[in-house]
Write a protein that holds these residues in place. Sequence first.
Motif, short mmCIF file in Angstrom:
data_model
loop_
_atom_site.label_atom_id
_atom_site.label_comp_id
_atom_site.label_asym_id
_atom_site.label_seq_id
_atom_site.Cartn_x
_atom_site.Cartn_y
_atom_site.Cartn_z
N MET A 125 -3.28 -4.16 2.50
CA MET A 125 -3.03 -3.17 1.46
C MET A 125 -3.50 -1.82 2.02
SD MET A 125 -1.83 -5.23 -0.86
CE MET A 125 -1.91 -4.41 -2.45
N GLU A 126 -2.57 -1.09 2.63
CA GLU A 126 -2.96 0.09 3.40
C GLU A 126 -2.09 1.31 3.17
OE1 GLU A 126 -2.66 -0.89 7.60
OE2 GLU A 126 -1.09 -2.36 7.18
N MET A 153 -7.99 -4.81 2.50
CA MET A 153 -7.88 -3.37 2.32
C MET A 153 -7.82 -2.65 3.67
SD MET A 153 -7.71 -3.16 -0.92
CE MET A 153 -7.58 -1.37 -0.94
N GLY A 154 -6.84 -1.77 3.81
CA GLY A 154 -6.73 -0.93 5.01
C GLY A 154 -7.10 0.49 4.65
N THR A 155 -8.40 0.73 4.51
CA THR A 155 -8.87 2.01 3.96
C THR A 155 -8.62 3.19 4.88
OG1 THR A 155 -11.08 1.28 4.68
CG2 THR A 155 -10.56 1.08 2.35
N ASN A 156 -8.65 2.99 6.19
CA ASN A 156 -8.38 4.12 7.10
C ASN A 156 -6.98 4.68 6.89
OD1 ASN A 156 -10.88 4.22 8.35
ND2 ASN A 156 -10.29 2.91 10.06
N ASP A 157 -6.00 3.77 6.80
CA ASP A 157 -4.62 4.22 6.59
C ASP A 157 -4.45 4.85 5.21
OD1 ASP A 157 -2.70 3.39 8.89
OD2 ASP A 157 -4.04 1.69 8.67
N ILE A 159 -6.71 6.49 3.52
CA ILE A 159 -7.30 7.83 3.57
C ILE A 159 -6.36 8.80 4.27
CG2 ILE A 159 -9.15 9.17 4.66
CD1 ILE A 159 -11.01 6.77 4.00
N LYS A 160 -5.77 8.35 5.38
CA LYS A 160 -4.85 9.22 6.12
C LYS A 160 -3.64 9.59 5.27
CE LYS A 160 -1.77 7.61 8.87
NZ LYS A 160 -1.02 6.91 9.96
N GLU A 161 -3.03 8.61 4.63
CA GLU A 161 -1.79 8.88 3.89
C GLU A 161 -2.02 9.62 2.58
OE1 GLU A 161 1.30 6.11 3.61
OE2 GLU A 161 0.88 5.14 5.53
N SER A 162 -3.21 9.50 2.02
CA SER A 162 -3.50 10.18 0.75
C SER A 162 -4.05 11.58 0.95
CB SER A 162 -4.50 9.37 -0.06
OG SER A 162 -5.75 9.37 0.60
N ARG A 163 -4.48 11.86 2.20
CA ARG A 163 -5.13 13.13 2.56
C ARG A 163 -6.51 13.26 1.91
NH1 ARG A 163 0.15 16.77 1.18
NH2 ARG A 163 1.64 15.56 2.42
N ALA A 164 -7.10 12.14 1.55
CA ALA A 164 -8.44 12.16 0.97
C ALA A 164 -9.47 12.44 2.06
CB ALA A 164 -8.74 10.82 0.31
N ASP A 169 -19.82 8.17 0.31
CA ASP A 169 -19.86 7.51 -1.00
C ASP A 169 -18.50 6.92 -1.38
OD1 ASP A 169 -18.36 9.75 -1.62
OD2 ASP A 169 -19.75 10.51 -3.14
N ARG A 170 -17.48 7.18 -0.55
CA ARG A 170 -16.12 6.69 -0.77
C ARG A 170 -15.60 7.02 -2.17
NH1 ARG A 170 -14.77 0.90 1.69
NH2 ARG A 170 -16.22 0.09 0.17
N PHE A 171 -15.92 8.22 -2.61
CA PHE A 171 -15.51 8.67 -3.94
C PHE A 171 -14.01 8.50 -4.16
CE2 PHE A 171 -13.85 12.09 -6.64
CZ PHE A 171 -14.57 11.90 -7.81
#
Length: 296
Positions: A125-126, A153-157, A159-164, A169-171
């Motif tokens: 899920m990325e 969870m693919g959190t790096n991808d 973050i990249k795609e959402s521009r977060a 704290d991973r808000f």
Amino acid sequence: MEGRPRRSALYMPGSNTRALEKAKAIPADALIFDLEDAVAPDAKIQAREQVCAAVKEGGYGGREVVIRVNALETPWGAQDIIAACEAAPDAILVPKVIHSGDIISAAKLLQSVHAPEKVRLWAMMETPMAILNARTIAATAVYKDNRLSCLVMGTNDLIKESRARALHDRFAVVPWLAMTLVAARAYKLDIIDGVYNDFRDEVGLRDECERGRILGMDGKTLIHPSQVGPCNEIFSPTQEEVDWSRQVIDAFGQPENEKKGVIVVDGHMVERLHFAMAQRTVAIAEQIRQMEKACG
């Protein structure tokens, strides 16, 4: 739920034969042999051959062995899955899942080559679309033929795609984790948190593991063997949790409580749902004990 420990899932590059061998001595609950992100395009075929040979050879003890294939729409995806089915890992991790059809397509490919029954599917899920479709993706698990057992969870991808911004704290990330976790639990799936990139920062890793466990994650994907120990420690049931779970199980096992929906245990009101949770906690703790014993 399957009730299998998935506290630590370590990514291992499929193109690195030394890493594949070294993995046999790493006490991770799951080993993810990667044919996708960790492998350059001109090394894809060789990596596939190496990983499948390693899986066939075995020697990984009680660890869950997973092969992350390339996406089906790539030149390597379909052949990756076919070769993986022949090698018969515990699971095949499907990357870039964006809707339920991605799982159904992978499952049909498994069926077409008569993959061994033990081979499950995990879903990465990325992407933002994956999070929006988390419920329908998880819902494919309703049908046994789809073999879905875990979301990763693919959190790096993300973050990249959402521009977060990737803050400690991973808000920005927590809402995506929570949405996907609820979808996973609705369909009785496990869910594993994304990676922590700074493998030298044990304090930061521990903090992120603690937060993930509070949220309800079953474990965490990792990028370095040094992260396995802290991750296993934090995602293991505590002795206090195991002791309490045994109390609950013993109490519901008493003849006078067999048909009751609610009982009192040590001054606490306990329902049947707590009984099921207690059974899972004890089962996970026992499997962890057996794995640790096997690893010496």
